[in-house]
Design an enzyme around this catalytic site. Structure first.
Site, mmCIF file in Angstrom:
data_model
loop_
_atom_site.group_PDB
_atom_site.id
_atom_site.type_symbol
_atom_site.label_atom_id
_atom_site.label_comp_id
_atom_site.label_asym_id
_atom_site.label_seq_id
_atom_site.Cartn_x
_atom_site.Cartn_y
_atom_site.Cartn_z
ATOM 1 C CE LYS A 34 197.198 95.225 108.576
ATOM 2 N NZ LYS A 34 197.068 96.573 108.044
ATOM 3 C CG ASP B 119 218.462 92.992 116.592
ATOM 4 O OD1 ASP B 119 218.711 94.048 115.994
ATOM 5 O OD2 ASP B 119 218.431 92.887 117.829
ATOM 6 C CE LYS C 176 193.130 92.804 109.258
ATOM 7 N NZ LYS C 176 191.996 93.634 109.455
ATOM 8 C CG HIS D 272 196.386 96.755 104.099
ATOM 9 N ND1 HIS D 272 195.869 95.590 104.639
ATOM 10 C CD2 HIS D 272 195.728 97.772 104.714
ATOM 11 C CE1 HIS D 272 194.940 95.882 105.534
ATOM 12 N NE2 HIS D 272 194.838 97.207 105.609
ATOM 13 C CG HIS E 49 192.163 95.748 112.748
ATOM 14 N ND1 HIS E 49 193.519 95.679 112.486
ATOM 15 C CD2 HIS E 49 191.605 96.335 111.659
ATOM 16 C CE1 HIS E 49 193.774 96.206 111.308
ATOM 17 N NE2 HIS E 49 192.636 96.613 110.776
ATOM 18 C CG ASP F 258 187.781 70.973 107.436
ATOM 19 O OD1 ASP F 258 186.604 71.314 107.651
ATOM 20 O OD2 ASP F 258 188.191 70.582 106.336
#
Length: 273
Positions: free
Chosen positions: A197, A202, A25, A195, A23, A30
């Site tokens: 995450k 703190d 990404k 979507h 999962h 370069d």
């Protein structure tokens, strides 16, 4: 261009291996510029799906020495998938300057993500902010969240109002109901599909990456997150979170009590949603 399939199903554990997904990404250009975060490559991510548009996501652009770690992680995954080892090829690893932001890349698989999230939540002193499209935490992580509330930590959760997969929304209902009863604040994003995450603890450490706050990410998927400890960056993230809260509504118990049959079905397959 070369292409390889990752985490192909294998006998004799066909069902289990079909559920273990890469999962992560990762994009590296370069060997000098890299990206990671929530964006996949698909029409919905480019606001071409009217049911989910606009798509709200968080993605990091990285330069400096940290790109080397992302390149290594990609090439390790490439080695596993394509059976080609490029890790010793210096063409992929140009000399890079030291970065200005203190961060740590954390690749996870199996229970390693649950360990990382547990540590972050256990060490929280004042506040925890969780932004995720799917809120289906493990028992351990959920109990730690509840314990943090009892010791005075403010817990805020941001989830989408609309869902992009069957049953994932209903699977979150019992957890979100409990958190509201415990005194946490839960918001539902209204301006398209959320979507992102993100886990902010703190105002001292911010986790942005590929992992959702769910059992699939914690126990099955191969994930990649970035822990960031830079004060200026965290201020920027907080401005973004404030903007997203303004595009949300505060949820009440009634918002998570209207689909008992779907909720029951979702509970039985929550690890695989």
């Amino acid at each position: 261009m070369e292409f390889a399939y990752s985490q192909m199903p294998k006998f004799p554990f066909l069902f289990y291996s079909s559920q273990v997904r890469n999962h992560r990404k990762i994009t590296v250009i370069d060997g000098k510029i890299a990206y990671l975060g929530g964006f996949n490559i698909g029409k919905e991510y480019n606001d071409q799906d009217p049911t989910l548009s606009p798509w709200r996501d968080y993605h990091l652009k990285m330069t400096g020495e940290g790109v080397t770690d992302l390149q290594s992680e990609f090439l390790e995954d490439w080695h596993a998938a394509a059976k080609v080892n490029l890790l010793q090829n210096k063409a992929y690893f140009p000399a890079l300057e030291k970065g200005t932001i203190r961060q740590q890349l954390v690749p996870t698989e199996g229970i390693l993500l649950e360990e990382m999230m547990s540590d972050l939540i256990s060490n929280a002193k004042t506040s925890i902010f969780i932004g995720t499209p799917y809120f289906i935490p493990s028992k351990r992580v959920f109990n730690l969240l509840r314990e943090s509330i009892t010791r005075g930590v403010s817990v805020t959760v941001l989830v989408p109002l609309v869902s992009d997969h069957v049953l994932v929304k209903e699977a979150s209902f019992p957890y979100l109901r409990t958190l509201i009863k415990d005194g946490s604040q839960v918001y539902q994003f209204l301006n398209g599909f959320y979507h992102a995450k993100v886990l902010l603890v703190d105002d001292e450490v911010c986790d942005v990456g590929t992992a959702n706050f769910d059992k699939r990410s914690m126990f099955l998927n191969y994930e990649l997150n970035c822990l960031i400890y830079d004060g200026d960056f965290i201020k920027k993230i907080k401005r973004i979170l404030t903007e997203d809260i303004l595009n949300s509504r505060k949820a009440a118990l009634v918002d998570f009590t209207h689909a008992p049959l779907k909720e029951k079905a979702a509970r039985t397959i929550s690890y695989f949603l």
